[in-house]
Design a protein around this motif. Structure first.
Motif, PDB file in Angstrom:
ATOM      1  N   THR A 137       0.994  -1.249  -0.200  1.00 39.40           N
ATOM      2  CA  THR A 137       0.042   0.014  -0.066  1.00 39.40           C
ATOM      3  C   THR A 137       0.989   1.306   0.039  1.00 39.40           C
ATOM      4  O   THR A 137       2.199   1.229   0.473  1.00 39.40           O
ATOM      5  CB  THR A 137      -0.926   0.104   1.416  1.00 39.40           C
ATOM      6  N   GLU A 138       0.068   2.404  -0.774  1.00 41.26           N
ATOM      7  CA  GLU A 138       0.962   3.409  -0.388  1.00 41.26           C
ATOM      8  C   GLU A 138       1.533   4.130   0.723  1.00 41.26           C
ATOM      9  O   GLU A 138       2.637   4.675   1.133  1.00 41.26           O
ATOM     10  CB  GLU A 138       0.219   4.749  -1.035  1.00 41.26           C
ATOM     11  N   TRP A 139       0.865   3.610   1.825  1.00 44.58           N
ATOM     12  CA  TRP A 139       1.040   4.033   3.313  1.00 44.58           C
ATOM     13  C   TRP A 139       2.425   3.044   3.610  1.00 44.58           C
ATOM     14  O   TRP A 139       3.083   4.057   4.548  1.00 44.58           O
ATOM     15  CB  TRP A 139      -0.108   3.652   4.256  1.00 44.58           C
ATOM     16  N   ASP A 143       4.297   6.712   3.002  1.00 45.28           N
ATOM     17  CA  ASP A 143       3.779   7.680   3.985  1.00 45.28           C
ATOM     18  C   ASP A 143       4.245   7.491   5.097  1.00 45.28           C
ATOM     19  O   ASP A 143       4.997   8.361   5.913  1.00 45.28           O
ATOM     20  CB  ASP A 143       2.143   7.798   4.103  1.00 45.28           C
ATOM     21  N   ALA A 149       2.678  12.157   0.145  1.00 43.66           N
ATOM     22  CA  ALA A 149       2.298  12.494  -1.341  1.00 43.66           C
ATOM     23  C   ALA A 149       2.850  13.926  -1.815  1.00 43.66           C
ATOM     24  O   ALA A 149       2.791  14.817  -1.116  1.00 43.66           O
ATOM     25  CB  ALA A 149       0.659  12.365  -1.405  1.00 43.66           C
ATOM     26  N   ARG A 154       9.810  11.259  -3.739  1.00 40.24           N
ATOM     27  CA  ARG A 154       9.246  10.051  -4.188  1.00 40.24           C
ATOM     28  C   ARG A 154       9.631   9.795  -5.577  1.00 40.24           C
ATOM     29  O   ARG A 154       9.616   8.903  -6.280  1.00 40.24           O
ATOM     30  CB  ARG A 154       7.355  10.177  -4.514  1.00 40.24           C
ATOM     31  N   THR A 159       8.189   4.071  -9.685  1.00 40.26           N
ATOM     32  CA  THR A 159       7.220   2.961  -9.064  1.00 40.26           C
ATOM     33  C   THR A 159       6.299   2.313 -10.107  1.00 40.26           C
ATOM     34  O   THR A 159       5.661   3.204 -11.080  1.00 40.26           O
ATOM     35  CB  THR A 159       6.256   3.872  -8.101  1.00 40.26           C
ATOM     36  N   TRP A 161       2.707   1.428 -10.219  1.00 42.94           N
ATOM     37  CA  TRP A 161       1.604   1.810  -9.526  1.00 42.94           C
ATOM     38  C   TRP A 161       0.395   0.628 -10.009  1.00 42.94           C
ATOM     39  O   TRP A 161       0.247   0.393 -11.376  1.00 42.94           O
ATOM     40  CB  TRP A 161       0.767   3.019  -9.628  1.00 42.94           C
ATOM     41  N   LYS A 165      -5.320   3.625  -9.707  1.00 46.71           N
ATOM     42  CA  LYS A 165      -4.203   4.230  -9.200  1.00 46.71           C
ATOM     43  C   LYS A 165      -4.612   4.817  -7.899  1.00 46.71           C
ATOM     44  O   LYS A 165      -3.956   4.890  -6.856  1.00 46.71           O
ATOM     45  CB  LYS A 165      -3.571   5.275  -9.899  1.00 46.71           C
ATOM     46  N   ASN A 166      -5.710   5.194  -8.059  1.00 41.14           N
ATOM     47  CA  ASN A 166      -6.421   6.149  -6.763  1.00 41.14           C
ATOM     48  C   ASN A 166      -6.564   5.096  -5.500  1.00 41.14           C
ATOM     49  O   ASN A 166      -7.069   5.444  -4.477  1.00 41.14           O
ATOM     50  CB  ASN A 166      -7.813   6.633  -7.016  1.00 41.14           C
ATOM     51  N   GLY A 168      -4.257   3.274  -4.341  1.00 42.56           N
ATOM     52  CA  GLY A 168      -2.883   3.206  -3.747  1.00 42.56           C
ATOM     53  C   GLY A 168      -2.308   1.895  -3.360  1.00 42.56           C
ATOM     54  O   GLY A 168      -1.535   1.744  -2.402  1.00 42.56           O
ATOM     55  N   HIS A 169      -2.635   1.013  -4.302  1.00 42.50           N
ATOM     56  CA  HIS A 169      -1.516  -0.210  -4.403  1.00 42.50           C
ATOM     57  C   HIS A 169      -0.446  -0.236  -5.468  1.00 42.50           C
ATOM     58  O   HIS A 169      -0.493   0.323  -6.558  1.00 42.50           O
ATOM     59  CB  HIS A 169      -2.533  -1.360  -4.651  1.00 42.50           C
TER      60      HIS A 169
END
Length: 332
Positions: A137-139, A143, A149, A154, A159, A161, A165-166, A168-169
Motif C-alpha cells: 500500500t502507499e502507506w 507515507d 504524497a 518520491r 514506481t 502503480w 491508481k487511486n 493506492g496499491h
C-alpha cells in the motif's frame, strides 16, 4: 436356408474376433436377448407342429454349436493375451540388482546462495529474518517512511502503480515496508533484516533490472549509534567475502533517515564502490509505528543482493541472473 446362412455368418464372426470385447459383441448379436438366433427360437411358436419340429431342432443344434464355439474361441483369445503379456513382461523386465542411474544434481541459483549466506551471517549477530508482501500500500511504501504524497523524494523511486491508481496499491520499490510492519507488531529493542524482491520502473542494462532483490536491515535500541552500524557492516562484509574489507561513509539524503549516508567499499585495493544506503532512523518513522523518538534510536540500511552476488561470483551482467540459461546456472 435361414439357419444355414446364420450358421456361416456366426462362425465367421467368431473367427474374426481378435479380443474378448469383439467376441462379446458377436455373442450378443447372435445369442443375446435380441440376437438373431434368439429371435428365431422365439418365433417357433408361430409355426405349425411339423415345421416347429424341423426348424426347432435345427435352431437348437445351431445354438449348442455356437455356444461351444464361443467358449472355445474365448479360451483361445485368453491364451493369446497371456502370451502377449509374457512377451511384454520379458521386454520390460527390470533387473532390481542392477545399479541405478545417477540423477543429475540441480544447481542453487547465485541469488539464493547470496541471500542464504547473508541471512546466516546476520543471524549469528542476533538479527531476525522478516518477510512482507510484494504488493504494498502507499502507506507502508511511502507515507510511513516519511515520504508523503507530492513530496519530491518520491521521484527517487520509479514506481509500478497498480490499477486503479487511486486505490493506492503498488509493487514495492524497496523492502523498507517490512520494517514498518514489523515495528507495528513488535516492541523494541529489535534487530531484523528484510530480504526480498522489489520493483523499479527502470531501463534494463548490464547493471539495472526492473525486478531485483534487496536486503534491508534495522536495529533499534536505547543507545544505537553509527559506530554500531559500521562495526556490523564491516563484520558482514568480512564474512561474506571471506576477507577484511575497508568501507567509508559519505553524507547523503534519504527521507527515512537523519543523518543519512552512502556506504562505499574498496574492492580488491582498487576504486571505491557504492554498496548501500543507510542512516539513523528518522523520528517521523518512529512516530508512524507508535515508538517514542526520545526513548529509542536505530539505524537502517539497504543493499542490493544482486550486486553482492555479482561481486562475489564475478558475474559481469545482472541480466544473466534472470536469463534462466542453464549454461550459466550450472557453474554454481
Amino acid at each position: 436356408m435361414v439357419i444355414f446362412a446364420l450358421k456361416n455368418s456366426a462362425l465367421e464372426a467368431i473367427e474374426r474376433a481378435q479380443n474378448l470385447a469383439e467376441l462379446e459383441t458377436s455373442y450378443k448379436a447372435y445369442l443375446g436377448k435380441k440376437g438373431e438366433l434368439t429371435l428365431i427360437l422365439r418365433s417357433l411358436a408361430n409355426l405349425n407342429e411339423a415345421e416347429r419340429k424341423v426348424q426347432g431342432k435345427e435352431a437348437n443344434d445351431l445354438r449348442n454349436l455356437l455356444e461351444k464355439r464361443f467358449a472355445e474361441r474365448k479360451k483361445e483369445i485368453q491364451r493369446e493375451e497371456i502370451v502377449i503379456q509374457e512377451k511384454l513382461a520379458i521386454r520390460e523386465h527390470v533387473d532390481v540388482t542392477a545399479p541405478g542411474k545417477r540423477l543429475p544434481k540441480g544447481h542453487t541459483h547465485p541469488l539464493t546462495l547470496a541471500q542464504t549466506k547473508a541471512e546466516e551471517i546476520f543471524q549469528t549477530m542476533g538479527f531476525t529474518v522478516a518477510q512482507g508482501p510484494e504488493i504494498e500500500t502507499e502507506w507502508y511504501n511511502f507515507d510511513a517512511l516519511n515520504i508523503p504524497a507530492n513530496h519530491p523524494a518520491r521521484d527517487m523511486w520509479d514506481t509500478f502503480w497498480l490499477k486503479p491508481k487511486n486505490a493506492g496499491h503498488l509493487l514495492r520499490t524497496h523492502t523498507s515496508p517490512v520494517q514498518i510492519r514489523y515495528m507495528e507488531k513488535h516492541n523494541p529493542p529489535l534487530r531484523i533484516i528484510a530480504p526480498g524482491r522489489i520493483f523499479r520502473y527502470e531501463a534494463t542494462d548490464a547493471s539495472h533490472e526492473f525486478n531485483f532483490y534487496q536486503l534491508e536491515g534495522l536495529m533499534v535500541g536505547k543507545e544505537v549509534s553509527v559506530a554500531n552500524f559500521k562495526a556490523i557492516i564491516e563484520e558482514f562484509y568480512r564474512q561474506f567475502f571471506g576477507k577484511p574489507v575497508a568501507i567509508r561513509l559519505r553524507p547523503s539524503y534519504f527521507p527515512f533517515t537523519e543523518p543519512s549516508f552512502e556506504v562505499d567499499m574498496r574492492w580488491n585495493k582498487g576504486a571505491w564502490l557504492e554498496m548501500m544506503g543507510a542512516g539513523i532512523v528518522h523520528p517521523n518513522v518512529f512516530r508512524a509505528v507508535g515508538y517514542i523518538p526520545a526513548e529509542w534510536r536505530g539505524f537502517a540500511f539497504g543493499m542490493g543482493l544482486d550486486r553482492l552476488a555479482m561481486m562475489k561470483y564475478q558475474i559481469p551482467d545482472i541480466r544473466l541472473l534472470y536469463s534462466g540459461d542453464l549454461r550459466f546456472l550450472q557453474q554454481f
